[in-house]
Write a protein that holds these residues in place. Structure first.
Motif, mmCIF file in Angstrom:
data_model
loop_
_atom_site.group_PDB
_atom_site.id
_atom_site.type_symbol
_atom_site.label_atom_id
_atom_site.label_comp_id
_atom_site.label_asym_id
_atom_site.label_seq_id
_atom_site.Cartn_x
_atom_site.Cartn_y
_atom_site.Cartn_z
ATOM 1 N N LYS A 125 72.180 71.618 -1.859
ATOM 2 C CA LYS A 125 72.760 70.600 -0.737
ATOM 3 C C LYS A 125 73.286 69.747 -1.059
ATOM 4 O O LYS A 125 74.172 68.925 -0.236
ATOM 5 N N PHE B 289 75.264 77.805 -1.260
ATOM 6 C CA PHE B 289 75.503 76.365 -1.102
ATOM 7 C C PHE B 289 74.235 75.365 -1.924
ATOM 8 O O PHE B 289 72.859 76.217 -2.111
ATOM 9 N N GLU C 13 70.734 77.735 0.937
ATOM 10 C CA GLU C 13 70.529 76.811 0.136
ATOM 11 C C GLU C 13 70.068 77.880 -1.763
ATOM 12 O O GLU C 13 69.259 78.874 -1.555
ATOM 13 N N LEU D 237 77.072 69.815 0.574
ATOM 14 C CA LEU D 237 77.861 70.110 2.072
ATOM 15 C C LEU D 237 77.328 69.301 2.428
ATOM 16 O O LEU D 237 75.859 69.030 2.445
ATOM 17 N N LYS E 107 79.286 75.824 8.598
ATOM 18 C CA LYS E 107 79.669 77.209 8.100
ATOM 19 C C LYS E 107 78.769 78.307 7.790
ATOM 20 O O LYS E 107 79.197 79.630 7.870
ATOM 21 N N ILE F 253 72.347 69.349 11.236
ATOM 22 C CA ILE F 253 72.578 71.380 11.073
ATOM 23 C C ILE F 253 72.612 71.994 12.663
ATOM 24 O O ILE F 253 73.727 72.844 12.708
ATOM 25 N N GLN G 32 78.403 70.540 7.950
ATOM 26 C CA GLN G 32 78.313 71.628 7.336
ATOM 27 C C GLN G 32 77.823 72.583 6.786
ATOM 28 O O GLN G 32 78.826 73.287 6.956
ATOM 29 N N ILE G 33 76.601 72.681 6.970
ATOM 30 C CA ILE G 33 75.777 73.583 6.729
ATOM 31 C C ILE G 33 75.269 74.676 7.931
ATOM 32 O O ILE G 33 75.879 75.739 7.720
#
Lengths: 273, 273
Positions: B41, B39, B35, B44, B52, B89, B48-49
């Protein structure tokens, strides 16, 4: 259940629960070493940060009776980290890798708010792996070295004072010499990273055993984490051999309990700081 | 030299410089997904975190022509991350692992200020590894898929707007089907994570080659990072075979340049955001 335990519980795998995962002749282990969680920048020099990041990971390989061979590094670098500090952290990592015959084979670097080092160690099993779940009924439970200094030093740091660069909190003294020689007489082992109070349940629950203390340990000994001493169990019939190897390798060992039928539970929380 | 390049330059090793390190029949790769670096927060979902974080790592295995088998995870969890978010997650990680036949065999969890996932992938080489340094004089240079969407979507996010959950920025579409089949005709490859402008010099410098463009690419195509499409080179004599496999696996490929004697240099910086 705390968040860390919950996160781990999301992944069910027969490989989880040990210091490393055994796949064929290899052991894979991974530990994070992050500013704010494991250290403050004022506590360790950049060299010591690199050094400790590697040592806490090498410790995992040793207690599995595996020889560390390769490392992958993930390096989070804050913007204000100078080129000299980066070079010094790298030097701490490289010097430690050299001492243990480890080659750095890959990694990733990113910018971040705080220093973070994620280390993966690939180790080779030359002999049998030692797991946490091998404690037998009647086994002696013992640990290497002296426990307590790491917690004492941590308290000193938290009070804003300095500690010696010889402190185990700065540079853990790993007990590979003793462990590799004695591993064939050892039934179960793990490193003491969270403190005996937190680590004892892990080895005993993995082995489905209880405990009878035969030596009173101080609160300091029970609570001190980040010692990277070895907690291990062995059959009383191997006591003489273990003690001989300890003497030969100049390793202090303390036999403090016997494993029993039953189970063991504490409410102790793992601590870093 | 920027800090990331400097940190890497501190570690000299013949293994470094590829997406993964080849040791025997295994390929080891490690990427951080954090993060604030990769990305925000709000961009995504927790699922999705996790997804990916795994996909960008699996991408490294694919471009080496290796099959991902095991993963080790380092998970940094902020205090305000809820149990539900942790579970989501984890689900994103596990679902992706299942899709690719990967077993999670170990890891570490700590608390931190921001979400961070460090992934190590252990992959098996069933056939020859593909490296970055294999570009031959006269080779065609090509990439899979369409480039540019990831940068476009990133700009949309940075302007505070939402993007489709089908965006490649959210979920890269890896090209394993095409690559595993065509790898025997491919001389060199890497994934496009920093953008062609940054990634082209890596593959060309590793191979000590220059480049002659035969197709004009837009700035958007050249600059877009986090595409996780594959940049690869092959001999003109294999063009028909490559194009047949591309057609069979419904993979768009764009031949855009020829490798030449000489060298290639840009001042492009790698970008995440």
């Amino acid at each position: 259940m705390d968040k860390e335990a919950f996160a781990i519980s999301c992944f069910k795998s027969p490989f989880l629960g040990d210091d490393g995962a055994v796949v064929g002749d290899f052991v894979y282990s991974k530990d994070l070493f992050f500013e704010g969680t494991h250290f403050k920048k004022s506590w360790l020099t950049p060299f010591q940060i690199g050094q400790k990041a590697m040592l806490v990971n090498i410790s995992d390989a040793i207690v599995m009776n595996a020889k560390p061979k390769f490392a992958l590094l993930g390096f989070v670098m804050p913007k204000n980290l100078s080129q000299n500090e980066i070079a010094q952290i790298s030097l701490g990592i490289k010097k430690t890798c050299k001492d243990y015959g480890i080659q750095v084979i890959g990694g990733d670097t990113i910018k971040g708010d705080k220093i973070g080092i994620s280390v993966t160690i690939i180790s080779r099993l030359e002999k049998k792996a030692v797991f946490r779940n091998g404690v037998k009924n009647g086994d002696f439970l013992a640990f290497t070295g002296h426990l307590g200094q790491s917690l004492k030093n941590l308290k000193t740091l938290l009070n804003g004072y300095e500690i010696s660069s010889n402190s185990r909190f700065v540079k853990p003294i790993l007990k590979g010499d003793f462990f590799y020689k004695s591993a064939k007489f050892i039934n179960a082992a793990m490193d003491i990273s969270d403190g005996l109070n937190s680590d004892l349940p892990k080895i005993l629950n993995a082995s489905k055993k209880g405990i009878k203390f035969i030596k009173k340990l101080s609160q300091n000994e029970l609570k001190s984490g980040e010692e990277y001493e070895i907690l291990f169990s062995f059959s009383p019939k191997n006591r003489t051999k273990i003690e001989q190897i300890a003497k030969k390798t100049r390793t202090k060992i303390t036999i403090f309990a016997k494993a029993t039928k039953g189970h063991y539970k504490t409410n102790a929380k793992s601590h870093h700081f």
